[in-house]
Scaffold this motif. Sequence first.
Motif, mmCIF file in Angstrom:
data_model
loop_
_atom_site.group_PDB
_atom_site.id
_atom_site.type_symbol
_atom_site.label_atom_id
_atom_site.label_comp_id
_atom_site.label_asym_id
_atom_site.label_seq_id
_atom_site.Cartn_x
_atom_site.Cartn_y
_atom_site.Cartn_z
ATOM 1 N N ASP A 16 33.144 -11.828 -4.729
ATOM 2 C CA ASP A 16 33.215 -12.374 -3.371
ATOM 3 C C ASP A 16 32.420 -11.546 -2.365
ATOM 4 O O ASP A 16 32.368 -11.878 -1.185
ATOM 5 N N GLN A 17 31.797 -10.461 -2.822
ATOM 6 C CA GLN A 17 30.953 -9.617 -1.979
ATOM 7 C C GLN A 17 29.641 -9.363 -2.712
ATOM 8 O O GLN A 17 29.569 -9.503 -3.927
ATOM 9 N N ARG A 18 28.628 -8.955 -1.959
ATOM 10 C CA ARG A 18 27.357 -8.614 -2.594
ATOM 11 C C ARG A 18 27.561 -7.381 -3.461
ATOM 12 O O ARG A 18 27.988 -6.341 -2.985
ATOM 13 N N ASN A 123 30.782 -16.118 0.876
ATOM 14 C CA ASN A 123 30.930 -17.425 1.527
ATOM 15 C C ASN A 123 30.609 -17.375 3.021
ATOM 16 O O ASN A 123 30.756 -18.365 3.721
ATOM 17 N N GLY A 124 30.177 -16.214 3.511
ATOM 18 C CA GLY A 124 29.809 -16.052 4.915
ATOM 19 C C GLY A 124 30.933 -15.556 5.805
ATOM 20 O O GLY A 124 30.690 -15.117 6.932
ATOM 21 N N GLN A 125 32.156 -15.617 5.321
ATOM 22 C CA GLN A 125 33.304 -15.146 6.097
ATOM 23 C C GLN A 125 33.222 -13.643 6.303
ATOM 24 O O GLN A 125 32.745 -12.912 5.444
ATOM 25 N N ARG A 126 33.667 -13.183 7.458
ATOM 26 C CA ARG A 126 33.728 -11.747 7.737
ATOM 27 C C ARG A 126 35.193 -11.332 7.716
ATOM 28 O O ARG A 126 36.042 -12.026 8.265
#
Length: 136
Positions: A16-18, A123-126
């Motif tokens: 879910d993260q790079r 997914n772009g969420q912070r």
Amino acid sequence: MTPDALARTHAEAFTDQRPWTAAEFANLLSSPHVFVVGDADSFALGRVIAGEAELLTLATAPAAQGQGKGRDTLRAYHQAASTRGAQDGFLEVAETNRVAIRLYQSEGYSQTAKRTNYYRLTNGQRVAALILNRPF
């Protein structure tokens, strides 16, 4: 473990993260303050400077999760950091990573700060980073 092996395990564990690249691991490992413990299933990368240990990342491959490997790796990290002169330690963890938070809290870490919108998920969420500390 080689930077390539670290990058592979990190990519498997952090979907879910790079994930970090082999070049990023190689760069970190070029520092005399940085060390790694574990194996291809589970590893921890840390840094000790002036008596303080920073857990840079802990990654456990999905196939090895739920077997105590992460806990064993964290404990090996604590031992290695103590051997290098660490008296206390800290880490950052995404507030959405509940499994990791429970592990860290069960090993004596407590939250001391929060960095809002620190991580960007795939997914772009912070999401916020929780800063956890513990004495060694």
